[in-house]
Scaffold this motif. Structure first.
Motif, PDB file in Angstrom:
ATOM      1  N   UNK A  90      19.515  -5.827  -2.961  1.00  0.00           N
ATOM      2  CA  UNK A  90      20.091  -4.680  -2.261  1.00  0.00           C
ATOM      3  C   UNK A  90      20.132  -3.446  -3.180  1.00  0.00           C
ATOM      4  N   UNK A  91      20.364  -3.676  -4.470  1.00  0.00           N
ATOM      5  CA  UNK A  91      20.477  -2.564  -5.420  1.00  0.00           C
ATOM      6  C   UNK A  91      19.207  -1.730  -5.488  1.00  0.00           C
ATOM      7  N   UNK A  92      18.038  -2.378  -5.370  1.00  0.00           N
ATOM      8  CA  UNK A  92      16.810  -1.571  -5.437  1.00  0.00           C
ATOM      9  C   UNK A  92      16.147  -1.433  -4.071  1.00  0.00           C
ATOM     10  N   UNK A  93      16.955  -1.629  -3.026  1.00  0.00           N
ATOM     11  CA  UNK A  93      16.425  -1.500  -1.665  1.00  0.00           C
ATOM     12  C   UNK A  93      15.340  -2.516  -1.383  1.00  0.00           C
ATOM     13  N   UNK A  94      15.395  -3.648  -2.052  1.00  0.00           N
ATOM     14  CA  UNK A  94      14.425  -4.724  -1.878  1.00  0.00           C
ATOM     15  C   UNK A  94      12.991  -4.290  -2.179  1.00  0.00           C
ATOM     16  N   UNK A  95      12.844  -3.245  -2.993  1.00  0.00           N
ATOM     17  CA  UNK A  95      11.515  -2.883  -3.490  1.00  0.00           C
ATOM     18  C   UNK A  95      11.592  -2.899  -5.012  1.00  0.00           C
ATOM     19  N   UNK A  96      10.676  -3.594  -5.656  1.00  0.00           N
ATOM     20  CA  UNK A  96      10.809  -3.764  -7.106  1.00  0.00           C
ATOM     21  C   UNK A  96      10.663  -2.441  -7.866  1.00  0.00           C
ATOM     22  N   UNK A  97      11.379  -2.368  -8.985  1.00  0.00           N
ATOM     23  CA  UNK A  97      11.232  -1.231  -9.877  1.00  0.00           C
ATOM     24  C   UNK A  97       9.957  -1.473 -10.680  1.00  0.00           C
ATOM     25  N   UNK A  98       8.869  -0.860 -10.249  1.00  0.00           N
ATOM     26  CA  UNK A  98       7.566  -1.165 -10.834  1.00  0.00           C
ATOM     27  C   UNK A  98       7.472  -0.763 -12.310  1.00  0.00           C
ATOM     28  N   UNK A  99       8.327   0.142 -12.741  1.00  0.00           N
ATOM     29  CA  UNK A  99       8.294   0.558 -14.144  1.00  0.00           C
ATOM     30  C   UNK A  99       8.733  -0.578 -15.071  1.00  0.00           C
ATOM     31  N   UNK A 100       9.381  -1.585 -14.491  1.00  0.00           N
ATOM     32  CA  UNK A 100       9.821  -2.713 -15.318  1.00  0.00           C
ATOM     33  C   UNK A 100       8.937  -3.937 -15.118  1.00  0.00           C
ATOM     34  N   UNK A 101       7.901  -3.801 -14.303  1.00  0.00           N
ATOM     35  CA  UNK A 101       7.059  -4.954 -13.987  1.00  0.00           C
ATOM     36  C   UNK A 101       5.849  -4.994 -14.915  1.00  0.00           C
ATOM     37  N   UNK A 102       5.638  -6.130 -15.555  1.00  0.00           N
ATOM     38  CA  UNK A 102       4.483  -6.285 -16.448  1.00  0.00           C
ATOM     39  C   UNK A 102       3.200  -6.364 -15.630  1.00  0.00           C
ATOM     40  N   UNK A 103       2.088  -6.006 -16.261  1.00  0.00           N
ATOM     41  CA  UNK A 103       0.807  -6.104 -15.550  1.00  0.00           C
ATOM     42  C   UNK A 103       0.444  -7.556 -15.314  1.00  0.00           C
ATOM     43  N   UNK A 104       0.007  -7.838 -14.082  1.00  0.00           N
ATOM     44  CA  UNK A 104      -0.578  -9.147 -13.798  1.00  0.00           C
ATOM     45  C   UNK A 104      -1.869  -8.892 -13.055  1.00  0.00           C
ATOM     46  N   UNK A 105      -2.740  -9.906 -13.003  1.00  0.00           N
ATOM     47  CA  UNK A 105      -3.990  -9.764 -12.272  1.00  0.00           C
ATOM     48  C   UNK A 105      -3.722  -9.649 -10.779  1.00  0.00           C
ATOM     49  N   UNK A 106      -2.863 -10.537 -10.286  1.00  0.00           N
ATOM     50  CA  UNK A 106      -2.621 -10.634  -8.846  1.00  0.00           C
ATOM     51  C   UNK A 106      -1.167 -10.280  -8.553  1.00  0.00           C
ATOM     52  N   UNK A 107      -0.958  -9.510  -7.495  1.00  0.00           N
ATOM     53  CA  UNK A 107       0.406  -9.200  -7.063  1.00  0.00           C
ATOM     54  C   UNK A 107       0.558  -9.648  -5.621  1.00  0.00           C
ATOM     55  N   UNK A 108       1.429 -10.629  -5.417  1.00  0.00           N
ATOM     56  CA  UNK A 108       1.717 -11.040  -4.044  1.00  0.00           C
ATOM     57  C   UNK A 108       2.789 -10.110  -3.487  1.00  0.00           C
ATOM     58  N   UNK A 109       2.554  -9.575  -2.314  1.00  0.00           N
ATOM     59  CA  UNK A 109       3.544  -8.694  -1.696  1.00  0.00           C
ATOM     60  C   UNK A 109       3.584  -8.949  -0.217  1.00  0.00           C
ATOM     61  N   UNK A 110       4.802  -9.129   0.305  1.00  0.00           N
ATOM     62  CA  UNK A 110       4.948  -9.486   1.717  1.00  0.00           C
ATOM     63  C   UNK A 110       5.844  -8.465   2.397  1.00  0.00           C
ATOM     64  N   UNK A 111       5.309  -7.814   3.449  1.00  0.00           N
ATOM     65  CA  UNK A 111       6.102  -6.821   4.142  1.00  0.00           C
ATOM     66  C   UNK A 111       5.690  -6.789   5.606  1.00  0.00           C
TER      67      UNK A 111
END
Lengths: 462, 461
Positions: free
Chosen positions: A221-242
């Protein structure tokens, strides 16, 4: 039910990893079996011959990746608990708002098309054998024009399948064991579980409830259920469900633009799960391809399961744009096509006939009606928990309500709700550590059951 | 299995982003080029045009050589039909069933479909392992008196899919043996999962796979005395493509071999319904097999379900890893996580197939296809060629000594407009052979027979 009968039911959809020894009960040979110690206590072998007979073992090593999995897949575990509860309370009217299983009949315009195709298969003119592994052309064309009109997605970018869950694993097979993966936290368990099976992860870390080597993007709830991408490490694949399973949150155009930019900057591939797109009420994007530039960084998977009640019929699709390339320029779609031709043999022709009917004007109208019905259920559930003073999320754009139980273990809450109201829900931690403290209530159900469940919630939490 | 890398029919027109600066055609080992069609670019496509991801392609996928065999055949068929629009093409390549599904079975599926529109008849998610009724019917009909339980039967959407699920289960570290020649999915799935090792051009084999040569003098049964130990042994009886059905004593040798090596046999019984000479229809007819074998099977060739999609895998409770952990538990986990059950409508059809009425109708169909195979075998034999199959399978396996099977494939296609499958597509042991499938109308078989006898005879002599 006899012990034999109870245990023989263990390898059904309600089975979990906890019932290993029971399989030996079914064996026609009575032997002493060496069983891993953590599974003892559930049951033992029935008969012990006078001399020690050691069961034959092959010398093939167990796949270490599968050994990393902690327990059964989430939903069979929920089913198992439901079954156990019924054994305990055989007269209880158990209401299932746990597994997101559709309950309303499929509109006749769709089933009659499937019946017609079935009959046609018994005629000379109507018989067809192997279909194109990628799906029948009219179905692919209908999907492209219904969902991806004006988005630059073509018929041959569409791969028809037997469902999104199966496609997720096929995609993982394409990607292989050397890729790194990010998932939303919480998220649909198949992303993490398939990642473990394919060998992309390290061991499970019990203290943080995460598998090593997976990047968990917290959605709260704190980030409106959207990740703070500035804190996300690079990965090859990003699963995202919306819209998201389980939180029900639907990403905005702005957020998805950020996500696409993030993937572009990092050279990552987004696997976008749009299985609930038709539940959207807000004006958010239904497809990732609405975002400019997405075709070079994303593929999208979808399903008829929750739109047409096809959970048992089995039909879905994956879209892979031609522009999506591996680092050497090789098109992802070509490798997916190879997998589809080698590891799959097409969705059932009868299910595809149903899919085509779903996408006719009459079929679309009928699907919207059923979706509308489930959305009304969602509304009822949301209002109930709101009125009881809970912080409630989701619901508007998805058939799931995400209820906050701060400071509580979600399995404990799940168990309490089940015990006291005979309503099955799903504990949030089943979707990842970010789901702890939450319960997912699914809105698939007959109206009377949903109303009754809500009455019971009001009783429990008044 | 080396053939030129060309797009499958569905992707023949697949354009490559013309502005892509890092585009490459194929892996260096590929021998062909292909037409690149430039796409018209929308404005938004030009933004960041030509950008590749930084995700490395899966090295296992790079290890695959060209297309999967059957789309390759389909593509050549298409090309040939385009070049000769006035010739009547006879398709005896891909083993695709042609006869309608018996009415009793089709009705059961139609009824199930309609039932899904009713309150009482609606069904959502089924058990991932399959409907209990169907699992019991399979256990009782196919494995009667073999001591197998319905819980050991996992219903699926087909054997090809199950092979890959089993490979996911077994993982990249196991060693594998395949019959040579055999159904290409065993080798291809092995490559995809990372078991196979590098491809050797000289031998046409992958380094880490053991190819068990199957020769006519031994009824196409592998010489196990010269077969090194592997973790997994794929076996198929009746074999696709040779049509050979292992005898009871051969099966026993295989089971003993597996047992003494601690190996697991994956037995593909997709054609067992075609057995007519009393050979075992299931590996579980052999005592001790339950501790060393998995059996996969399919409704495809049995019931014409090639498009309907239904099959099953039997994993006995007794089958354990070296640690004693039962394989069935892990297979169940794969099925629950990577799959969501076969279509409920297909399963209703499966149940009808196994009813007495269904089986009777299907036996007639199988007889029909087997009769077709005999016509083809006779035709090839009549022109002096050694041809096998027909007795226990819907295929003719024809020997053209001293010739490349792709050359023969092309020659037959050019001269008689009959599509077949070159034996090398099934492994290096298939070189010099052609597989001819017997699925089709009787008239088609007779026409093919005629063409073989006249045109082929004339051109071979």
């Amino acid at each position: 039910m006899s012990l034999q009968g109870q245990l023989s039911a263990s390898i059904s959809s309600s089975s979990s990893a906890f019932l290993a020894p029971s399989v030996f009960i079914n064996s026609s040979r009575a032997v002493n079996v060496s069983v891993p110690s953590k599974r003892l206590g559930v049951c033992r072998c029935v008969a012990t011959p006078t001399e020690e007979v050691t069961a034959y073992k092959t010398t093939v090593s167990r796949n270490a990746n599968i050994a990393k999995l902690q327990a059964g897949y989430l939903f069979p575990e929920i089913a198992r608990r439901r079954a156990a509860h019924l054994v305990k309370y055989p007269d209880a009217k158990v209401i299932s708002l746990g597994i997101g299983d559709t309950t309303e009949p499929i509109p006749e315009v769709i089933t009659s098309a499937m019946a017609q195709r079935s009959y046609a298969l018994s005629t000379v003119e109507g018989y067809s054998g192997y279909g194109a592994e990628q799906g029948e052309r009219p179905v692919r064309a209908a999907i492209a024009s219904t969902f991806y009109k004006d988005l630059g997605i073509e018929e041959d970018d569409i791969f028809v399948s037997d469902g999104a869950k199966c496609d997720i694993s096929r995609l993982q097979v394409v990607f292989g064991s050397d890729v790194t993966v990010a998932v939303q936290d919480p998220s649909y368990p198949a992303y993490v579980d398939s990642s473990v099976i394919l060998g992309q992860t390290g061991l499970y870390q019990k203290d943080i409830q995460k598998y090593a080597n997976i990047e968990y993007m917290k959605c709260s709830p704190e980030n409106g259920f959207f990740p703070d991408l500035s804190t996300v490490a690079r990965t090859d694949i990003i699963f995202f469900c919306s819209p998201n399973n389980p939180t029900g949150s639907a990403a905005t155009r702005e957020q998805l633009t950020q996500l696409v930019q993030f993937a572009k900057d990092n050279g990552s591939i987004i696997v976008y799960d749009s299985a609930y797109a038709m539940y959207m009420s807000d004006d958010n994007p239904r497809s990732i391809f609405e975002i400019p530039g997405a075709k070079e960084v994303a593929l999208e998977t979808a399903s008829f399961s929750k739109y047409a009640g096809f959970t048992g019929v089995r039909l879905g699709w994956t879209v892979i744009p031609k522009q999506l390339l591996f680092s050497d320029g090789f098109p992802v779609a070509k490798d997916f096509n190879r997998i589809v031709c080698t590891c799959f043999n097409g969705a059932s022709n009868i299910s595809q006939a149903g899919g085509l009917a779903c996408l006719s004007p009459e079929g679309l109208k009928a699907m919207h009606e059923v979706i509308g019905f489930y959305k009304e259920n969602t509304q009822i559930i949301m209002e109930t928990f709101n009125s009881l003073g809970f912080k409630v999320y989701g619901g508007t754009n998805a058939p799931y309500v995400w209820v906050h139980f701060p400071g509580q273990s979600s399995w404990d809450v799940f168990a309490e709700i089940l015990e006291k109201t005979h309503v099955v829900t799903t504990p949030g931690s089943g979707f990842g550590p970010g789901g702890e403290g939450f319960i997912r209530v699914s809105a698939f159900g007959h109206r009377e059951n949903v109303l009754e469940a809500c009455r019971r919630f009001k009783q429990l939490y008044k | 299995m080396v053939f030129s890398y060309q797009p499958t029919p569905a992707h023949v027109d697949m354009p490559i982003h013309a502005a892509s600066t890092q585009r490459r055609h194929f892996s260096p080992t590929s021998s062909s080029s292909r037409t690149i069609v430039s796409a018209t670019l929308d404005l938004e496509d030009k933004i960041g045009a030509g950008q590749c991801s930084k995700v490395a392609r899966n090295v296992n996928m790079e290890n695959l050589r060209g297309n999967y065999l059957f789309p390759e055949i389909a593509m050549r068929e298409l090309e040939h039909a385009r070049r000769y629009p006035n010739e009547q093409l006879i398709r005896l390549g891909i083993g695709d069933t042609t006869q309608p599904i018996p009415r009793t079975i089709a009705s059961a599926m139609a009824e199930q479909a309609l039932a899904l529109s009713t309150d009482r008849g609606y069904r959502g998610y089924g058990d991932e392992q399959g409907n209990k009724e169907l699992r019991m019917a399979i256990a009782n009909t196919m494995y009667r008196d073999m001591g197998l339980m319905w819980e050991e039967v996992f219903v699926s959407d087909g054997a090809q899919c199950d092979i890959s699920r089993l490979q996911m289960l077994l993982g990249p570290r196991v060693t594998v043996a395949v019959p040579d020649p055999s159904f290409p999915a065993y080798v291809d799935s092995s490559i995809i999962v990372g078991q196979a090792g590098k491809f050797e051009e000289a031998t046409g084999k992958h380094q880490n796979i053991v190819y068990m040569k199957c020769l006519p003098q031994d009824n196409f049964f592998p010489d196990l005395t010269n077969t090194p130990r592997t973790d997994i042994i794929f076996f198929c009886s009746p074999n696709n493509p040779t049509g050979a059905a292992a005898t009871r004593s051969q099966f026993k040798r295989l089971v003993d071999f597996a047992r003494s090596n601690g190996s697991i046999i994956v037995h593909d019984a997709a054609y067992s319904a075609y057995i007519s000479d009393g050979s075992p229809k299931s590996i579980f007819e052999i005592p001790g097999a339950k501790e060393v074998a998995i059996e996969i099977s399919s409704f495809s060739k049995f019931a014409g379900f090639t498009g309907v999609r239904l099959g099953w895998t039997v994993v006995p409770n007794e089958l354990t890893y070296s640690s004693g952990f039962p394989l069935i538990k892990d297979y169940n986990r794969i099925v629950c996580t990577c799959f969501n059950g076969a279509s409920n409508i297909a399963q209703a059809g499966g149940l009808a197939c196994l009813s007495p009425e269904g089986r009777q109708a299907l036996n007639k169909l199988i007889e029909f296809y087997r009769g077709n195979a005999e016509i083809l075998v006779d035709a090839f034999q009549s022109v002096g060629l050694k041809a096998y199959g027909g007795k226990n399978s819907p295929y003719a396996w024809v020997h053209f000594p001293g010739t490349s099977s792709w050359d023969i494939f092309n020659k037959i296609l050019e001269k008689t407009h009959i599509v077949t499958v070159p034996g090398v597509g099934f492994g290096p042991g298939g070189e010099e052979y052609i597989r001819v499938s017997a699925f089709g109308k009787k008239e088609t078989m007779l026409e093919a027979s005629e063409r073989i006898k006249t045109l082929l005879y004339n051109n071979l002599n």
